[in-house]
Design an enzyme around this catalytic site. Structure first.
Site, PDB file in Angstrom:
ATOM      1  N   ASP A   1     -44.957 -21.078  78.807  1.00 60.73           N
ATOM      2  CA  ASP A   1     -46.097 -20.929  79.607  1.00 60.73           C
ATOM      3  C   ASP A   1     -45.712 -20.074  80.526  1.00 60.73           C
ATOM      4  O   ASP A   1     -44.676 -19.720  81.139  1.00 60.73           O
ATOM      5  CB  ASP A   1     -46.448 -22.479  80.181  1.00 60.73           C
ATOM      6  CG  ASP A   1     -46.840 -23.426  79.148  1.00 60.73           C
ATOM      7  OD1 ASP A   1     -47.432 -22.962  77.986  1.00 60.73           O
ATOM      8  OD2 ASP A   1     -46.687 -24.604  79.408  1.00 60.73           O
TER       9      ASP A   1
ATOM     10  N   ASP B   1     -52.749 -22.756  74.908  1.00 62.90           N
ATOM     11  CA  ASP B   1     -53.347 -23.675  75.778  1.00 62.90           C
ATOM     12  C   ASP B   1     -54.842 -23.439  76.094  1.00 62.90           C
ATOM     13  O   ASP B   1     -55.755 -24.236  75.919  1.00 62.90           O
ATOM     14  CB  ASP B   1     -52.699 -23.756  77.300  1.00 62.90           C
ATOM     15  CG  ASP B   1     -51.328 -24.384  76.920  1.00 62.90           C
ATOM     16  OD1 ASP B   1     -50.812 -24.715  75.879  1.00 62.90           O
ATOM     17  OD2 ASP B   1     -50.436 -24.082  77.945  1.00 62.90           O
TER      18      ASP B   1
END
Length: 165
Positions: free
Chosen positions: A118, A136
């Site tokens: 991330d 995401d």
């Protein structure tokens, strides 16, 4: 374009964009060394290895947990693709495609690195949003599309019931 090919195209585009951004940031920039990279007063690039799911929930620090999350992601992608094959609208197929592409993108990370990479961190003042990636974002947008499609279908059904009365 028919719904299934459209949904598969959206899934492929989401997957390619997700993996391209991750590979580019990890291997073509000095982000891992120089983090954070400030993009704006409210946004920065960072390196976070997420061993769980969204928002860092269900952290898995064992190989069994890692592979269970991979299996869940793959099974979800297969089930959502089967749903996509039966849908009659591009909106629903596209929403499902966003989720499928995101699920596969994050599964690839778990297989390759043992965790999901991330990198986007949004914040303002004392408020901080969780760190996320393109996969995401695709999943969240896909779920929003599913909700929008459900509301739209409900309104359509209500209009049909009123017109039949």
């Amino acid at each position: 374009m028919r719904p299934l090919p459209f949904g598969l195209l959206v899934a492929a585009a989401t997957l390619v964009l997700d993996q391209a951004t991750k590979l580019g940031l990890l291997f073509l920039t000095d982000l891992p060394i120089r983090q954070p990279i400030v993009l704006a007063p409210f946004a920065q690039l960072v390196v976070v290895w997420n061993r769980g799911v969204s928002y860092g929930l269900f952290q898995q620090h064992t190989e069994l947990g890692r592979w269970l999350l991979v299996a869940v992601s793959v099974l979800a992608a297969v089930a959502l693709t089967a749903w996509m094959a039966r849908t009659g609208t591009r909106l629903l197929a596209g929403a499902l495609g966003l989720i499928v592409g995101g699920a596969i993108g994050n599964a690839i990370d778990r297989i390759a690195y043992g965790a999901v990479f991330d990198f986007v961190h949004l914040h303002a003042g004392g408020w901080s949003w969780y760190v996320f990636n393109v996969a995401d974002a695709g999943i969240v947008l896909g779920v929003a599309g599913l909700l929008y499609d459900a509301v739209r279908a409900e309104r359509r059904n209500a209009r049909e019931i009123r017109s039949d009365a």
